[in-house]
Design a protein around this motif. Structure first.
Motif, short mmCIF file in Angstrom:
data_model
loop_
_atom_site.label_atom_id
_atom_site.label_comp_id
_atom_site.label_asym_id
_atom_site.label_seq_id
_atom_site.Cartn_x
_atom_site.Cartn_y
_atom_site.Cartn_z
N ASN A 218 -25.20 16.71 21.57
CA ASN A 218 -23.92 15.73 20.41
C ASN A 218 -23.33 17.62 20.30
OD1 ASN A 218 -22.37 15.25 18.65
ND2 ASN A 218 -23.42 13.71 17.60
N GLN A 219 -22.02 17.12 20.43
CA GLN A 219 -21.42 18.78 20.39
C GLN A 219 -21.19 19.29 18.83
OE1 GLN A 219 -17.56 18.97 23.22
NE2 GLN A 219 -17.65 21.31 21.82
N PHE A 220 -21.22 18.59 18.29
CA PHE A 220 -20.91 18.34 17.14
C PHE A 220 -22.10 18.52 15.88
CE2 PHE A 220 -17.63 16.35 19.24
CZ PHE A 220 -15.80 17.32 18.56
N TRP A 221 -22.13 18.64 14.35
CA TRP A 221 -22.75 19.14 13.58
C TRP A 221 -23.18 17.29 13.18
CZ3 TRP A 221 -26.37 21.82 11.65
CH2 TRP A 221 -26.71 21.57 10.55
N SER A 222 -24.46 16.92 13.56
CA SER A 222 -25.01 15.70 12.62
C SER A 222 -25.77 15.28 12.23
CB SER A 222 -24.38 14.54 14.26
OG SER A 222 -26.00 13.56 13.73
N THR A 223 -26.57 15.05 10.91
CA THR A 223 -27.84 14.50 10.46
C THR A 223 -27.77 13.07 10.68
OG1 THR A 223 -26.71 14.79 8.48
CG2 THR A 223 -27.28 16.98 9.25
N ASN A 224 -27.40 12.42 11.35
CA ASN A 224 -27.46 11.31 11.84
C ASN A 224 -28.61 10.85 12.52
OD1 ASN A 224 -27.87 8.66 11.52
ND2 ASN A 224 -25.67 7.63 12.52
N MET A 225 -29.72 10.29 12.35
CA MET A 225 -30.54 10.08 12.22
C MET A 225 -30.40 9.23 13.18
SD MET A 225 -32.84 12.62 12.81
CE MET A 225 -35.07 12.33 13.46
N ASN A 226 -30.01 7.99 13.23
CA ASN A 226 -29.20 6.81 13.96
C ASN A 226 -28.62 7.49 15.47
OD1 ASN A 226 -30.30 4.58 14.95
ND2 ASN A 226 -28.60 3.38 13.29
N ALA A 227 -27.95 8.45 15.78
CA ALA A 227 -27.02 8.67 16.55
C ALA A 227 -27.70 9.88 17.30
CB ALA A 227 -25.82 8.68 16.17
N GLU A 228 -26.25 9.63 17.89
CA GLU A 228 -26.78 11.16 19.41
C GLU A 228 -27.31 12.35 18.52
OE1 GLU A 228 -24.00 10.61 21.90
OE2 GLU A 228 -23.77 9.05 22.23
N MET A 229 -28.10 13.33 18.92
CA MET A 229 -28.10 14.86 18.01
C MET A 229 -27.73 15.88 18.78
SD MET A 229 -30.44 15.51 15.26
CE MET A 229 -30.30 14.36 13.57
N ALA A 230 -27.74 16.68 18.64
CA ALA A 230 -27.24 18.13 19.42
C ALA A 230 -28.95 18.66 19.67
CB ALA A 230 -26.56 19.28 18.69
N ASN A 231 -29.20 19.33 20.78
CA ASN A 231 -30.81 19.78 20.71
C ASN A 231 -31.13 21.19 21.73
OD1 ASN A 231 -32.04 18.46 24.10
ND2 ASN A 231 -30.89 16.80 22.66
N LEU A 232 -31.41 21.62 21.37
CA LEU A 232 -31.40 22.84 22.17
C LEU A 232 -31.64 23.57 24.04
CD1 LEU A 232 -33.54 26.10 20.29
CD2 LEU A 232 -31.09 26.03 21.51
N PRO A 233 -33.18 22.01 24.42
CA PRO A 233 -32.97 21.88 25.75
C PRO A 233 -32.03 21.68 26.42
CG PRO A 233 -35.15 21.24 24.23
CD PRO A 233 -34.30 21.62 23.63
N TYR A 234 -30.78 20.27 25.84
CA TYR A 234 -30.48 20.15 26.41
C TYR A 234 -29.10 20.89 26.51
CZ TYR A 234 -27.97 15.57 28.51
OH TYR A 234 -26.82 14.92 29.15
N VAL A 235 -28.92 21.34 26.02
CA VAL A 235 -27.90 22.44 25.51
C VAL A 235 -28.41 23.77 26.35
CG1 VAL A 235 -26.48 24.39 24.42
CG2 VAL A 235 -26.80 21.96 23.17
N ILE A 236 -29.68 23.78 26.68
CA ILE A 236 -29.88 24.79 27.72
C ILE A 236 -29.32 24.36 29.14
CG2 ILE A 236 -31.51 26.22 28.46
CD1 ILE A 236 -32.85 26.57 26.11
N PHE A 237 -29.79 22.91 29.18
CA PHE A 237 -29.57 22.37 29.99
C PHE A 237 -28.49 22.63 30.76
CE2 PHE A 237 -29.47 18.22 32.48
CZ PHE A 237 -29.94 18.31 34.01
N GLN A 238 -27.78 21.60 29.85
CA GLN A 238 -25.87 21.52 29.91
C GLN A 238 -24.88 23.30 30.38
OE1 GLN A 238 -24.00 19.59 26.91
NE2 GLN A 238 -21.87 19.03 27.92
#
Lengths: 280, 320
Positions: A218-238
């Motif tokens: 998720n490119q944006f700030w999100s605290t909703n556990m029921n939606a897509e969420m940013a995370n470091l490993p994926y950000v590194i990958f992308q």
């Protein structure tokens, strides 16, 4: 050359080779850590910790990804550790003579080394398909399934180290078994069990494959556990695979951050385990 | 524990109930561990059914991979998985042996722990870090050094030469295999070290007593005694290498084809899944990917089961 000299020569060659192998192994660790420091340190500044992941070609930080990684790791650990501890308790305390125990032990060891991407696919089928969308809950569930086998294994090992005389002393007072386990055995093994949990946290902090089809990003700030969420490993990958310099730099920064965190966790876990052996 | 001494009538009953509940809870979660593996297998089989019905056995033997015409075959991915893991084993097995020999037989005692810890930290570094390092640091170095060297020397030999044909690209099957080798090395080292240390000192000392050198003791005493355990350790490393995902995804080049040359791009099962699963649409495409996952699960579970059985046998021998 006399046979004796030849044997001695073979011996020194092999021992030199074994030393070379050790140096070979250590060199990679040094090289990887050195490159991470060299490329990552430049990206670590205040912005790195307070800004959101930027669109291509502009500067930013990874605050949303750090938050996402922390919260998913936390949820996975809180959900997975008790399961692992109880299952490990079964193996160590009730396992003797029980036909299920060796099977559980065997399957748990297999799960310990099983490819994490398979766990990701399982959670995808189990949660993402049913819910119809990616979510941080699904990501945390996938990570929890990786926590469980690690904690089961260390809990069983650590409980088995507790001397039987300690348990017998408590039994002799008429203490019921569950109380002996919770108040005597757990207390004696607590450092080792904590080591297991820390190692599990270290293991999941860098896991990427199970997150690919569960939380995505998720490119944006999100605290909703029921939606897509940013995370470091994926950000590194992308970001690492992108052609943009700013993104690549952030990826290196994230890689450095994750690696330092994991090394600190690992070393802390080891120190805890050592403390234990000194106390005994 | 004073309250236990003071328990009156009725509490005994309560404690027995608490005992049953606690025992039941531990049993439940132990069975839960079994359910995870069962769930993984069942969900993979169910998800793979449409693709397997469509393609049958040709799914494993075909090398087509075309999302547009919806023709899928697993052969290039299986080939890439097996070849990269084989290269990894070629590197990791001798090096792990060397390290295990160094730590158990040669190393001064005060250095044992630091070196053992450092090697184990190599296993703690996440796969994705190996990936980003492999792509940006390792692959360019290989492209300018090792690969031209291989093409210039081995590339000219008939037969073997085809393995090292083509331009040096940096990324490819060989690079992925080398990185996998570094990644699984700590796992094999740790098992090998552990089983080496189970050899009774008396056994080794009696060999030293008749004048054997350190190497002769290792080759004639330690290795034969621990053979099953060592092979178990190697299989454990192989199981890891087969399923490793992120590092391979970065450096293998993700090409669905089988090249004779190890220097060319390819793909593995896990890399294909990582790249395509989230974006696959339709029915057959995602199902084919799940079927790939099923193949991977089958291969790794087989290898890991064999590894565990061997290590169990080793443990029983050690207990005797």
């Amino acid at each position: 050359m006399s046979p004796y000299a030849r044997r001695r020569a073979t011996n020194s060659i092999v021992l030199t080779l074994s030393m070379a192998a050790t140096i070979f192994g250590l060199v990679w660790l040094a090289l990887i850590l050195w490159t991470l420091l060299k490329n990552g340190i430049g990206a670590i500044n205040v912005d790195f910790f307070v800004q959101m992941t930027p669109p291509p070609g502009s500067q930013g930080g990874v605050l949303n990804a750090i938050y996402g990684s922390l919260i998913m790791t936390l949820v996975a650990t809180v959900a997975g550790s008790p399961v692992g501890i109880l299952a490990g308790t079964f193996l160590a305390e009730y396992g003797r003579g029980n036909p299920i125990a060796p099977v559980v032990r065997f399957i748990n060891d297999i799960l310990l080394s099983a490819p994490s991407i398979i766990i990701g696919m399982f959670v995808y089928e189990l949660m993402v398909v049913r819910m119809g969308h990616f979510s941080a809950w699904a990501g945390a569930a996938a990570l929890a399934m990786i926590v469980i086998p690690v904690v089961v294994r260390t809990t069983e090992d650590m409980l088995s180290l507790v001397p039987g005389s300690l348990r017998e002393a408590a039994f002799a007072l008429g203490t019921p078994k569950w109380k002996v386990i919770v108040m005597v055995t757990y207390r004696a093994a607590i450092q080792g069990m904590l080591t297991g949990v820390l190692l599990a946290v270290a293991r999941i902090s860098g896991e990427t494959a199970p997150l690919l089809f569960t939380v995505i990003n998720n490119q944006f700030w999100s605290t909703n556990m029921n939606a897509e969420m940013a995370n470091l490993p994926y950000v590194i990958f992308q970001f690492a695979l992108s052609p943009y310099k700013d993104w690549q730099s952030l990826a290196w920064g994230g890689a450095l951050l994750i690696t330092v965190a994991i090394l600190v966790l690992n070393i802390t876990a080891r120190l805890l385990a050592n403390l234990k052996s000194f106390a005994r | 524990m004073t309250e236990i001494a003071l328990t009156g009538a009725g509490t005994g009953e309560r404690q027995r109930t608490a005992d049953t509940i606690f025992r039941g809870a531990t049993w439940f979660f132990a069975v839960f561990v079994l359910l995870i593996l069962a769930g993984v297998i069942v969900s993979l089989i169910v998800g793979a059914i449409p693709a397997l019905q469509e393609f049958g056995w040709s799914f494993i033997t075909s090398s087509a991979w075309n999302p547009v015409t919806e023709k899928f075959g697993a052969l290039p991915a299986i080939y890439g998985t097996l070849v990269t893991s084989a290269i990894a084993m070629l590197i990791a097995v001798p090096v792990s042996f060397g390290i295990a020999i160094f730590i158990t037989e040669l190393c001064p005692p005060w250095l044992k722990r630091p070196i053992g810890t450092l090697i184990e930290l190599l296993a703690a570094i996440p796969s994705i870090i190996y990936g980003i390092w492999g792509l940006f640091v390792f692959a360019p170095v290989l492209q300018s050094t090792l690969q031209p060297l291989l093409i210039g020397t081995l590339g000219n030999i008939p037969w073997i030469g085809t393995l090292f044909g083509g331009p040096p690209l940096g990324i490819g099957i060989l690079t992925a295999g080398l990185i996998l080798g570094i990644m699984v090395l700590p796992f094999i080292t740790s098992v090998t070290r552990d089983v080496f240390e189970t050899v009774p000192t008396v056994l080794k000392e009696s060999a030293y007593g008749i004048g054997a050198t350190t190497w002769e003791v290792i080759w004639n005493i330690v290795l034969p005694t621990t053979r099953v355990g060592v092979i178990g350790g190697i299989m454990l490393g192989l199981g890891r290498a087969l399923g490793e995902t992120m590092a391979v995804t970065f450096v293998i080049g993700n090409a669905h084809r089988i090249s004779a040359s190890l220097l060319q791009p390819g793909t593995t099962i896990s890399a294909t899944l990582a790249n395509e699963f989230a974006e696959a649409t339709g029915d057959i495409y995602p199902s084919s990917l799940v079927a790939l996952g099923l193949v991977l699960a089958f291969i790794t579970l087989l290898v890991l089961t064999a590894a565990k059985l061997m290590l169990l046998r080793m443990q029983q021998q050690g207990g005797r």
